[in-house]
Each structure stands twice: as C-alpha cells, then as structure tokens.
Design a protein around this motif. Structure first.
Motif, PDB file in Angstrom:
ATOM      1  N   TRP A  49      -3.854   1.983  -1.571  1.00  0.00           N
ATOM      2  CA  TRP A  49      -5.583   1.859  -0.470  1.00  0.00           C
ATOM      3  C   TRP A  49      -5.097   0.079  -0.911  1.00  0.00           C
ATOM      4  CZ3 TRP A  49     -10.378   0.451  -3.309  1.00  0.00           C
ATOM      5  CH2 TRP A  49     -10.085   0.878  -4.404  1.00  0.00           C
ATOM      6  N   MET A  50      -6.125  -0.594   0.029  1.00  0.00           N
ATOM      7  CA  MET A  50      -6.154  -2.101  -0.200  1.00  0.00           C
ATOM      8  C   MET A  50      -8.060  -1.897   0.282  1.00  0.00           C
ATOM      9  SD  MET A  50      -4.444  -5.148   1.627  1.00  0.00           S
ATOM     10  CE  MET A  50      -3.048  -5.191   0.489  1.00  0.00           C
ATOM     11  N   VAL A  76       0.954  -1.296  -0.302  1.00  0.00           N
ATOM     12  CA  VAL A  76      -0.272  -0.051   0.000  1.00  0.00           C
ATOM     13  C   VAL A  76       1.240   1.506   0.070  1.00  0.00           C
ATOM     14  CG1 VAL A  76      -1.822   1.333   1.269  1.00  0.00           C
ATOM     15  CG2 VAL A  76      -1.569  -1.037   1.390  1.00  0.00           C
ATOM     16  N   ASN A  92      -2.772   4.999   2.570  1.00  0.00           N
ATOM     17  CA  ASN A  92      -1.499   5.249   2.540  1.00  0.00           C
ATOM     18  C   ASN A  92      -1.740   6.827   2.676  1.00  0.00           C
ATOM     19  OD1 ASN A  92       1.009   6.360   2.957  1.00  0.00           O
ATOM     20  ND2 ASN A  92       1.722   4.086   2.521  1.00  0.00           N
TER      21      ASN A  92
END
Length: 334
Positions: free
Chosen positions: A54-55, A39, A186
C-alpha cells in the motif's frame, strides 16, 4: 515533451528508472527494473516488508469556502514482450528474431494505467470513499512480416491481472484545515515467487495527482499556523509537492521520488532520459559515443529507448551547446 508542465513532471515520475543508461537489455542495471513507486501484492509484502502492498499520502487542504478534491492515480503495469518465429504451422518462442532487417528482442515493456475520480466535496470525503481497481489479464499479438510480405514471426505482449482499491478520506486538522488522505492498496492474488513475478502483479511507478478549487499547503514549507499539522501528516512511500506555476497551490503531485515544491523540467532538456537527476549533456554524449552494435541493441531493446537514440542523433550543434548548463535565479524558503 508535453506543453503541460504538470503533466510533464508527472510523466517524468511515471517513467523514472523505466530503463537506464546505457539503455540496452544486456546492461547490468537494466536487469532489475521498476524500482520506484512499487505497490506489491500483499503475499509478497508479507515476505518482503520493504516492498509495501500500500501507499499513502496525506496533505492539508486550506480555504474557507466549501472545497472539492479530484484524485487521479497513475502507474505502470509490466507487459512481457515475447518473440516467436514461424516454424511450419507453429510458433516457437525465441530470445530474439530479425525480420526484414529489424531486430526484435524479448523484453519487459509497460503500459500506462490511470484511475481518475470525479471531484468530491469535503463533506463527501468525510464519509470515506473506496473505489476498486480491476484490470483483467490479457495478451495481444503483433505480426512480423518479411520483405515478401509473408508472416515470419510475432511479438506476443501479455500482462497479469491486477486488483486493488483506492481509498480517500478527509478529517479536520488544526488551524482550520482538512487532512486529505489517499491510500492505494494492492489486493492482487499472488502465490510465492520471485521478485520479478511479483513486479508483474504490482502497481509500478505509482503516484497521485490531487486537484482542488481551494488550496493545498506545502509539506516542506507550510504556513506557520499549519506547521504542526503538516508535520503530523503521514506519507508512506510517497511525498506530496505543489506543482504548476510558482505560487499555485491548487494541484499536488504525490511522488515516490522526493521533489522540491513546484518542480519543473529544464527548458533546455531535449526529452526524457528516465535517469534520476539526469545530466542531459553527459547522457547525450554517452549515447553518441556508443558503437554501432550497441546502438543497434539499444534500438531493439525498447521503443522508448529507440526514441531516445533517434532524438539524440538528430540534435543540432546549437541544441547540444544549450546542454552545457544555465544559471537560474535562486529562491529562498522559510
């Protein structure tokens, strides 16, 4: 290896690809590490869209009684290990240094990071939850003493600042279920630089553990009445599977590596080797076939590589024979 099967699988995901055969700093495949679950800082992602900042995982929560969900996010943070020798009253950074017969190499290690949220009710999750992730930059030194007990050098381990946010929410889904969404962002400041620089400011090997007092539906094999709702779940950079004993759906591991439902570490495996889909027997035999110089570099590259070497060289003939393979009962999925 931990006796907790959930933790064992989560740790295997955490260190997947951390260092690869032949486990030496000079190996070509170890020049570009931390490939899974990254990320990245948003400014890096803007220039490299495949490296997301992002995840997200979405999974269905089932059950009639009021339920709670506890969320844990785990990742690795890159730690640069520099080597310096004593030159008069000053430190001089070098690529490697041998002190008291032990070789020390400059290298990128990693430290485990974990953020655990207390169990939240579905009603609370419906309102949305946002938790900051804040890790300050830092450094520490390890003294290297010669055989006379005098200071000959130091290892300097340093890490960059990380900033981010963990978001969680719940919305109703068809079939009387709830769609639980967890997103990791992040938000670290980062000026344009190399991928290696960006990785130092990334959440590496990121994955999530979700636990409930109700039950989660399998994404791969959901009940028929939840199949459409499961198909509409949006998982970005991660894949959720139930973990634990077969039939237990109280815990989900959302992994950057696609796993089967209820994955397990083979009982015959002598320990982690960090290689995806690893065949322990082949890797063990390859380690034993290394030259003395190659083994010395492996031991100096990383503490985890040294542990692999020491564990492999200590295997008994019976343990080696057990790695030939085992036929297990095969199951059926819908």
């Amino acid at each position: 290896m931990t006796a907790d099967p959930v933790r064992a699988i989560a740790d295997a995901v955490l260190y997947e690809g951390y260092i690869l055969w032949p486990y030496r700093r000079s190996a070509t495949k170890n020049q570009r590490r931390f490939q899974f679950g990254g990320v990245y800082p948003p400014t890096h992602s803007e220039a490299h869209p495949d490296d997301r900042s992002w995840m997200q995982t979405e999974v269905l929560l089932t059950g009639e009684a009021p339920a709670t969900v506890a969320i844990t996010v785990r990742f690795l943070q890159v730690v640069q290990r520099a080597v310096a020798r004593i030159r008069g009253e000053e430190l001089e950074q070098v690529d490697e240094l041998t002190v008291a017969g032990e070789r020390h190499l400059a290298w990128a290690e990693a430290v485990e990071r974990e953020l655990a949220l207390p169990a939240l009710s579905v009603d609370r999750l419906r309102q949305g939850s946002a938790t900051p992730i804040a890790i300050a930059a830092g450094a520490e030194q390890e003294e290297l003493l010669n055989r006379d007990g005098e200071l000959a050098g130091v290892l300097i381990r340093s890490w960059q600042e990380l900033r981010g946010e963990l978001q969680a929410s719940a919305v109703p889904a068809p079939g009387g279920a709830w769609r639980i969404r967890v997103r990791i962002l992040n938000l670290t400041d980062f000026e344009a630089g190399s991928r290696e620089d960006a990785v130092e400011r990334s959440f590496c090997s990121t994955h999530m553990l979700l636990r409930t007092d109700a039950a989660f539906a399998s994404q791969a094999d959901p009940p028929a009445d939840l199949a459409a709702a499961a198909a509409s779940c949006q998982n970005v950079g991660t894949w959720p599977v139930p973990v634990g004993e077969p039939g237990d759906h109280s815990t989900i591991l959302s992994s950057p590596i696609i796993l089967e439902d209820h994955p397990r570490i083979a009982a015959e495996s002598p320990g982690d080797l960090f290689d995806g889909g690893e065949i322990d027997q082949l890797l063990v035999l390859n380690i034993l076939a290394l030259t003395d110089d190659e083994k010395a570099e492996m031991a100096a590259t990383d503490p985890r590589a040294r542990e692999i070497l020491e564990r492999t060289e200590a295997l008994t003939p019976e343990q080696l024979m057990a790695l030939h393979g085992t036929v297990r009962e095969m199951g059926m999925v819908r």
